[in-house]
Design a protein around this motif. Sequence first.
Motif, short mmCIF file in Angstrom:
data_model
loop_
_atom_site.label_atom_id
_atom_site.label_comp_id
_atom_site.label_asym_id
_atom_site.label_seq_id
_atom_site.Cartn_x
_atom_site.Cartn_y
_atom_site.Cartn_z
N ALA A 87 -16.98 44.29 83.22
CA ALA A 87 -17.39 43.95 84.59
C ALA A 87 -18.78 43.36 84.66
N VAL A 88 -19.60 43.64 83.66
CA VAL A 88 -20.96 43.12 83.69
C VAL A 88 -20.99 41.60 83.69
N SER A 89 -19.90 40.96 83.19
CA SER A 89 -19.86 39.50 83.16
C SER A 89 -19.47 38.90 84.51
N ALA A 90 -19.06 39.73 85.46
CA ALA A 90 -18.58 39.20 86.74
C ALA A 90 -19.68 39.04 87.77
N PHE A 91 -20.73 39.80 87.64
CA PHE A 91 -21.73 39.85 88.70
C PHE A 91 -23.06 39.30 88.20
N GLY A 92 -23.86 38.91 89.13
CA GLY A 92 -25.12 38.27 88.81
C GLY A 92 -25.09 36.80 89.21
N VAL A 93 -26.24 36.25 89.49
CA VAL A 93 -26.33 34.87 89.94
C VAL A 93 -26.14 33.94 88.75
N VAL A 94 -25.24 32.96 88.90
CA VAL A 94 -24.95 32.04 87.82
C VAL A 94 -26.19 31.21 87.47
N ARG A 95 -26.97 30.83 88.49
CA ARG A 95 -28.12 29.97 88.26
C ARG A 95 -29.24 30.67 87.48
N SER A 96 -29.13 31.99 87.32
CA SER A 96 -30.14 32.69 86.53
C SER A 96 -30.02 32.36 85.05
N GLY A 97 -28.90 31.77 84.64
CA GLY A 97 -28.73 31.38 83.24
C GLY A 97 -28.41 32.53 82.32
N PRO A 111 -12.92 57.39 75.20
CA PRO A 111 -12.57 56.90 76.54
C PRO A 111 -13.43 57.50 77.65
N LEU A 112 -13.69 58.80 77.60
CA LEU A 112 -14.49 59.42 78.66
C LEU A 112 -15.94 58.95 78.61
N LEU A 113 -16.48 58.82 77.40
CA LEU A 113 -17.86 58.37 77.26
C LEU A 113 -18.03 56.95 77.80
N PHE A 114 -17.15 56.05 77.42
CA PHE A 114 -17.31 54.66 77.85
C PHE A 114 -16.89 54.47 79.29
N LEU A 115 -16.07 55.36 79.84
CA LEU A 115 -15.82 55.34 81.27
C LEU A 115 -17.10 55.62 82.04
N CYS A 116 -17.85 56.61 81.59
CA CYS A 116 -19.13 56.90 82.23
C CYS A 116 -20.13 55.76 82.04
N ILE A 117 -20.16 55.16 80.85
CA ILE A 117 -21.08 54.05 80.60
C ILE A 117 -20.74 52.86 81.49
N GLY A 118 -19.44 52.52 81.58
CA GLY A 118 -19.05 51.39 82.42
C GLY A 118 -19.36 51.61 83.88
N GLU A 119 -19.11 52.82 84.38
CA GLU A 119 -19.41 53.12 85.78
C GLU A 119 -20.92 53.08 86.04
N SER A 120 -21.70 53.60 85.11
CA SER A 120 -23.15 53.60 85.32
C SER A 120 -23.70 52.18 85.32
#
Length: 364
Positions: free
Chosen positions: A296-306, A348-357
């Motif tokens: 999900a980190v690739s979906a958000f953020g301003v594109v023009r920020s490069g 799975p539980l560890l990376f679920l928490c990492i992704g949510e955070s």
Amino acid sequence: MRLFPSSTLARYLGQMFVVRVLAFLIGLVMVLQTLDLLSESDKILAVDGNGYGALAHYVSLRMPQLISQFLPFSVLLGTLVTLATLNQNSEVVVMRAAGISAHQVLMPLVAAAGLISAGHFLFNETVVVQSTARLQAWERVDYAPRSVIQPPEGQEIWVADGDTIIHAREAIQRQGQLILPGFELFERQEGSHLRRITTAEKAVYANGAWTLHSVRVYSPTGEPATAQDTLPWRTNVQTDRFLAVAVDPATVSYTRLRQAIRELSEGGRPTESLVASLYHKISGPFSSMLMPLLAAVSAFGVVRSGKLFVRIVIGMALGFGYFVADNFMLAMGQFGSVPPFLAAWAAPLLFLCIGESVLFRTEE
């Protein structure tokens, strides 16, 4: 507060996601299957009688394993491309401006990944375990020409006792007895010459002794076979050796593996490694549902920020980190270093928490 955005937007996102996952899966499987076939084709074609049909048979047995192994990885790549495309075209900005939360943007992808996970589990239970059993049986005979490779009901037993080879269809422990159905005994002289072949409907170990039932004894000289109802059998092989190779989690279904664990537990045998594999039969397919969250980190953020490429790399690193951690914990569980449940579900539980955070910190 709705879980999903509009139905139109949910179908749009889900369809875009599934198409890209399938494209990556087909591409990966085709490339990897080609490389694998090139490495094994010499061994297959070196056997007299094997031709293009044998190569096609090998592909039919090997491809389900590749699909199962690389499906979660394809979901990760499909998620990264889908979300990066939406971000690049400013569609995420439009959805966020319309009041749709980050979790609502991801929810159609998570729902589609959930369906993929369920299909992955069913595919493993119905296709992969059967093809793996057939392929292992074929590899044991060095790709000898066989029109049909029948899968064993359990893990086939092959044990050596000096010059004698013991084979059974599977090993079953029940009510204090050890049962070897489909029993075969190949007695050899010094070297490789057969002296006698003994077959039995089953071999039963009870009260400290082995007994063969419905026995037929064959002589290599061509004499008629002799039949007996029962026959005592003496061997130097300990019963633990039969049980140690009785179950291979890769070739049995979830229900069969659970039954085998119960039978071994009743006999006082260690089952921690098998329990870890049992849990992983569920946690493995579940990993596909985590991929949209990790990417999900690739979906958000301003594109023009490069920084779009940097976000894609971060999402890919999180996905690869999950696969490494999952394999590491499973190996630790099979060695008995960590409890079975933790071995299967810690990653799975560890990376679920990492992704949510990460998602909450960047968007919510």
